[in-house]
Design a protein around this motif. Sequence first.
Motif, PDB file in Angstrom:
ATOM      1  N   GLN A 232       0.828  -1.208   0.000  1.00  0.00           N
ATOM      2  CA  GLN A 232       0.000   0.000   0.000  1.00  0.00           C
ATOM      3  C   GLN A 232       0.864   1.259   0.000  1.00  0.00           C
ATOM      4  O   GLN A 232       0.584   2.223  -0.719  1.00  0.00           O
ATOM      5  CB  GLN A 232      -0.930   0.005   1.216  1.00  0.00           C
ATOM      6  CG  GLN A 232      -1.915   1.173   1.252  1.00  0.00           C
ATOM      7  CD  GLN A 232      -2.905   1.144   0.103  1.00  0.00           C
ATOM      8  OE1 GLN A 232      -3.345   0.063  -0.309  1.00  0.00           O
ATOM      9  NE2 GLN A 232      -3.247   2.318  -0.417  1.00  0.00           N
ATOM     10  N   ALA A 233       1.930   1.236   0.789  1.00  0.00           N
ATOM     11  CA  ALA A 233       2.833   2.390   0.855  1.00  0.00           C
ATOM     12  C   ALA A 233       3.522   2.615  -0.489  1.00  0.00           C
ATOM     13  O   ALA A 233       3.658   3.760  -0.948  1.00  0.00           O
ATOM     14  CB  ALA A 233       3.872   2.183   1.954  1.00  0.00           C
ATOM     15  N   MET A 234       3.960   1.533  -1.120  1.00  0.00           N
ATOM     16  CA  MET A 234       4.608   1.640  -2.431  1.00  0.00           C
ATOM     17  C   MET A 234       3.632   2.221  -3.450  1.00  0.00           C
ATOM     18  O   MET A 234       4.004   3.050  -4.288  1.00  0.00           O
ATOM     19  CB  MET A 234       5.100   0.273  -2.884  1.00  0.00           C
ATOM     20  CG  MET A 234       6.163  -0.349  -2.010  1.00  0.00           C
ATOM     21  SD  MET A 234       7.782   0.415  -2.195  1.00  0.00           S
ATOM     22  CE  MET A 234       8.305  -0.333  -3.745  1.00  0.00           C
ATOM     23  N   THR A 235       2.380   1.799  -3.376  1.00  0.00           N
ATOM     24  CA  THR A 235       1.358   2.288  -4.304  1.00  0.00           C
ATOM     25  C   THR A 235       1.064   3.766  -4.068  1.00  0.00           C
ATOM     26  O   THR A 235       0.974   4.560  -5.022  1.00  0.00           O
ATOM     27  CB  THR A 235       0.059   1.463  -4.148  1.00  0.00           C
ATOM     28  OG1 THR A 235       0.353   0.077  -4.359  1.00  0.00           O
ATOM     29  CG2 THR A 235      -0.991   1.911  -5.148  1.00  0.00           C
ATOM     30  N   GLU A 236       0.935   4.144  -2.809  1.00  0.00           N
ATOM     31  CA  GLU A 236       0.635   5.536  -2.482  1.00  0.00           C
ATOM     32  C   GLU A 236       1.745   6.487  -2.928  1.00  0.00           C
ATOM     33  O   GLU A 236       1.480   7.611  -3.359  1.00  0.00           O
ATOM     34  CB  GLU A 236       0.403   5.677  -0.974  1.00  0.00           C
ATOM     35  CG  GLU A 236      -0.904   5.056  -0.496  1.00  0.00           C
ATOM     36  CD  GLU A 236      -1.054   5.114   1.015  1.00  0.00           C
ATOM     37  OE1 GLU A 236      -0.108   5.602   1.686  1.00  0.00           O
ATOM     38  OE2 GLU A 236      -2.094   4.667   1.525  1.00  0.00           O
ATOM     39  N   HIS A 237       2.987   6.026  -2.817  1.00  0.00           N
ATOM     40  CA  HIS A 237       4.119   6.857  -3.218  1.00  0.00           C
ATOM     41  C   HIS A 237       4.476   6.664  -4.693  1.00  0.00           C
ATOM     42  O   HIS A 237       5.449   7.246  -5.171  1.00  0.00           O
ATOM     43  CB  HIS A 237       5.337   6.560  -2.340  1.00  0.00           C
ATOM     44  CG  HIS A 237       5.171   6.981  -0.908  1.00  0.00           C
ATOM     45  ND1 HIS A 237       5.004   8.294  -0.530  1.00  0.00           N
ATOM     46  CD2 HIS A 237       5.141   6.251   0.240  1.00  0.00           C
ATOM     47  CE1 HIS A 237       4.882   8.369   0.788  1.00  0.00           C
ATOM     48  NE2 HIS A 237       4.953   7.140   1.279  1.00  0.00           N
ATOM     49  N   ASN A 238       3.699   5.815  -5.373  1.00  0.00           N
ATOM     50  CA  ASN A 238       3.890   5.578  -6.807  1.00  0.00           C
ATOM     51  C   ASN A 238       5.310   5.099  -7.128  1.00  0.00           C
ATOM     52  O   ASN A 238       5.947   5.574  -8.073  1.00  0.00           O
ATOM     53  CB  ASN A 238       3.571   6.850  -7.608  1.00  0.00           C
ATOM     54  CG  ASN A 238       3.318   6.560  -9.074  1.00  0.00           C
ATOM     55  OD1 ASN A 238       2.883   5.457  -9.432  1.00  0.00           O
ATOM     56  ND2 ASN A 238       3.608   7.524  -9.927  1.00  0.00           N
ATOM     57  N   VAL A 239       5.803   4.153  -6.316  1.00  0.00           N
ATOM     58  CA  VAL A 239       7.147   3.613  -6.498  1.00  0.00           C
ATOM     59  C   VAL A 239       7.078   2.311  -7.288  1.00  0.00           C
ATOM     60  O   VAL A 239       6.387   1.372  -6.886  1.00  0.00           O
ATOM     61  CB  VAL A 239       7.837   3.345  -5.138  1.00  0.00           C
ATOM     62  CG1 VAL A 239       9.252   2.827  -5.359  1.00  0.00           C
ATOM     63  CG2 VAL A 239       7.868   4.610  -4.297  1.00  0.00           C
ATOM     64  N   MET A 240       7.792   2.257  -8.395  1.00  0.00           N
ATOM     65  CA  MET A 240       7.849   1.028  -9.188  1.00  0.00           C
ATOM     66  C   MET A 240       8.823   0.056  -8.525  1.00  0.00           C
ATOM     67  O   MET A 240       9.889   0.462  -8.045  1.00  0.00           O
ATOM     68  CB  MET A 240       8.302   1.343 -10.616  1.00  0.00           C
ATOM     69  CG  MET A 240       7.341   2.231 -11.388  1.00  0.00           C
ATOM     70  SD  MET A 240       7.995   2.676 -13.015  1.00  0.00           S
ATOM     71  CE  MET A 240       8.087   1.053 -13.789  1.00  0.00           C
ATOM     72  N   TRP A 241       8.464  -1.209  -8.508  1.00  0.00           N
ATOM     73  CA  TRP A 241       9.317  -2.211  -7.861  1.00  0.00           C
ATOM     74  C   TRP A 241      10.704  -2.272  -8.492  1.00  0.00           C
ATOM     75  O   TRP A 241      11.696  -2.495  -7.800  1.00  0.00           O
ATOM     76  CB  TRP A 241       8.648  -3.585  -7.893  1.00  0.00           C
ATOM     77  CG  TRP A 241       7.525  -3.656  -6.905  1.00  0.00           C
ATOM     78  CD1 TRP A 241       6.192  -3.539  -7.157  1.00  0.00           C
ATOM     79  CD2 TRP A 241       7.652  -3.797  -5.484  1.00  0.00           C
ATOM     80  NE1 TRP A 241       5.467  -3.595  -5.989  1.00  0.00           N
ATOM     81  CE2 TRP A 241       6.348  -3.761  -4.945  1.00  0.00           C
ATOM     82  CE3 TRP A 241       8.729  -3.943  -4.616  1.00  0.00           C
ATOM     83  CZ2 TRP A 241       6.100  -3.875  -3.584  1.00  0.00           C
ATOM     84  CZ3 TRP A 241       8.488  -4.050  -3.254  1.00  0.00           C
ATOM     85  CH2 TRP A 241       7.182  -4.016  -2.753  1.00  0.00           C
ATOM     86  N   THR A 242      10.760  -2.057  -9.806  1.00  0.00           N
ATOM     87  CA  THR A 242      12.063  -2.130 -10.479  1.00  0.00           C
ATOM     88  C   THR A 242      13.045  -1.106  -9.927  1.00  0.00           C
ATOM     89  O   THR A 242      14.255  -1.297  -9.971  1.00  0.00           O
ATOM     90  CB  THR A 242      11.896  -1.940 -12.006  1.00  0.00           C
ATOM     91  OG1 THR A 242      13.146  -2.145 -12.640  1.00  0.00           O
ATOM     92  CG2 THR A 242      11.385  -0.545 -12.340  1.00  0.00           C
ATOM     93  N   LEU A 243      12.525  -0.017  -9.371  1.00  0.00           N
ATOM     94  CA  LEU A 243      13.386   1.042  -8.834  1.00  0.00           C
ATOM     95  C   LEU A 243      14.135   0.592  -7.591  1.00  0.00           C
ATOM     96  O   LEU A 243      15.260   1.044  -7.337  1.00  0.00           O
ATOM     97  CB  LEU A 243      12.532   2.274  -8.521  1.00  0.00           C
ATOM     98  CG  LEU A 243      13.277   3.562  -8.154  1.00  0.00           C
ATOM     99  CD1 LEU A 243      14.120   4.044  -9.323  1.00  0.00           C
ATOM    100  CD2 LEU A 243      12.282   4.646  -7.742  1.00  0.00           C
ATOM    101  N   VAL A 244      13.551  -0.299  -6.804  1.00  0.00           N
ATOM    102  CA  VAL A 244      14.156  -0.653  -5.515  1.00  0.00           C
ATOM    103  C   VAL A 244      14.702  -2.077  -5.449  1.00  0.00           C
ATOM    104  O   VAL A 244      15.494  -2.389  -4.558  1.00  0.00           O
ATOM    105  CB  VAL A 244      13.153  -0.428  -4.358  1.00  0.00           C
ATOM    106  CG1 VAL A 244      12.893   1.050  -4.154  1.00  0.00           C
ATOM    107  CG2 VAL A 244      11.843  -1.163  -4.592  1.00  0.00           C
ATOM    108  N   VAL A 245      14.289  -2.960  -6.351  1.00  0.00           N
ATOM    109  CA  VAL A 245      14.741  -4.357  -6.246  1.00  0.00           C
ATOM    110  C   VAL A 245      15.419  -4.893  -7.500  1.00  0.00           C
ATOM    111  O   VAL A 245      15.821  -6.053  -7.523  1.00  0.00           O
ATOM    112  CB  VAL A 245      13.570  -5.306  -5.870  1.00  0.00           C
ATOM    113  CG1 VAL A 245      12.944  -4.900  -4.553  1.00  0.00           C
ATOM    114  CG2 VAL A 245      12.534  -5.372  -6.974  1.00  0.00           C
TER     115      VAL A 245
END
Length: 364
Positions: A244-257
């Motif tokens: 939910q936090a990743m979605t709210e901040h609009n963070v793509m998974w590819t950016l962090v993993v």
Amino acid sequence: MEIRSRRRQTENGTDPTPAQPQLRINVPSTARERVPSVDPYGFERSDDFDYESYEELMSEYLAVLTRRSIKWSKFLQGRSRVEKNLKVKRYVRKGVPNEHRALIWMAASGSQDQMDKNPGYYHSLLQAQHDPKLVEAIRTDLHRTFPDNVQFRKTAEPCLQKTLYNVLLAYGHHNKAVGYCQGMNFIAGYLIIITKDEEKSFWLMDALIGRILPDYYTPAMLGLKTDQEVLGQLVKIKVPEVWQAMTEHNVMWTLVVSRWFICLFIDILPVETVLRIWDCLFYEGSKIIFRVALTLIRHNQALILQARNLPDICDHFKQITKGAFVEDCHTFMQTIFKEPGSLPMATISKLRETCRAQIMAEES
């Protein structure tokens, strides 16, 4: 492997990480000041490496680690082949002693069978005419590979850069759909450090890139993109607050993993922890990557949820790959099989199918 003030559990029915006989645990302070120290794999230890904690840890566990090595030696005595079974799986999860890693990785991944079926194939690839673009791409990355490892420096004797070049060149000709992709140099380098053998490293590369992690390193990287999205879906199921936090901040998974996946945790987690992960990766397949990633996220969800913006999230994802939790590789590996809970391969396969279709639709 960086070690701070921490303790490992004693031998309460399980076995800590195998140690190497050559580990030096009594290093005079004058020697530390005079000579840069390296770990058993050739990596220089950082300036703030905690020698006192390391010596304390090793003095307490060296006997236990030695007993673990003896168990493996007894198990392998007289065996020319190693078959997969529950006992071997249990032994692998507890850690493979470094002196047996090449044998177990080759057997568990099917690489030994492939090498036996194709005698002389590796050397024929090196003797063939080489693609100039492939050669240039590989040579460009050679000096960037493990600059903190004394064995990969040009002054080393022997210098593993030449071995690394051969393995990458042969693999590029063997798998033309992949050729060479950044990240492969670090994987090949780790394999060379452990196997100390060009041909075995080549066949282990073939197992990882061709079978265990297909389409991770092809130009489209469809397998890599798919698995990053699969992790996102698994987090949605297992750690919904973080999703939910990743979605709210609009963070793509590819950016962090993305580096977790493409480098298989090399330069992300401590060396010993990476090798323990690879023990299981070669034996159990790609599901291990998801277990490691989910454990890092779930175990540190409180820290991740403190993030207030995109830079915070990126910074916190870097923080969760450091510290005592990941440095104590034995406890960490026990945790990856408990903390994420059930993770059926059928679930991963179904998610892969859905995510792959979605990515292909978006890119078409």
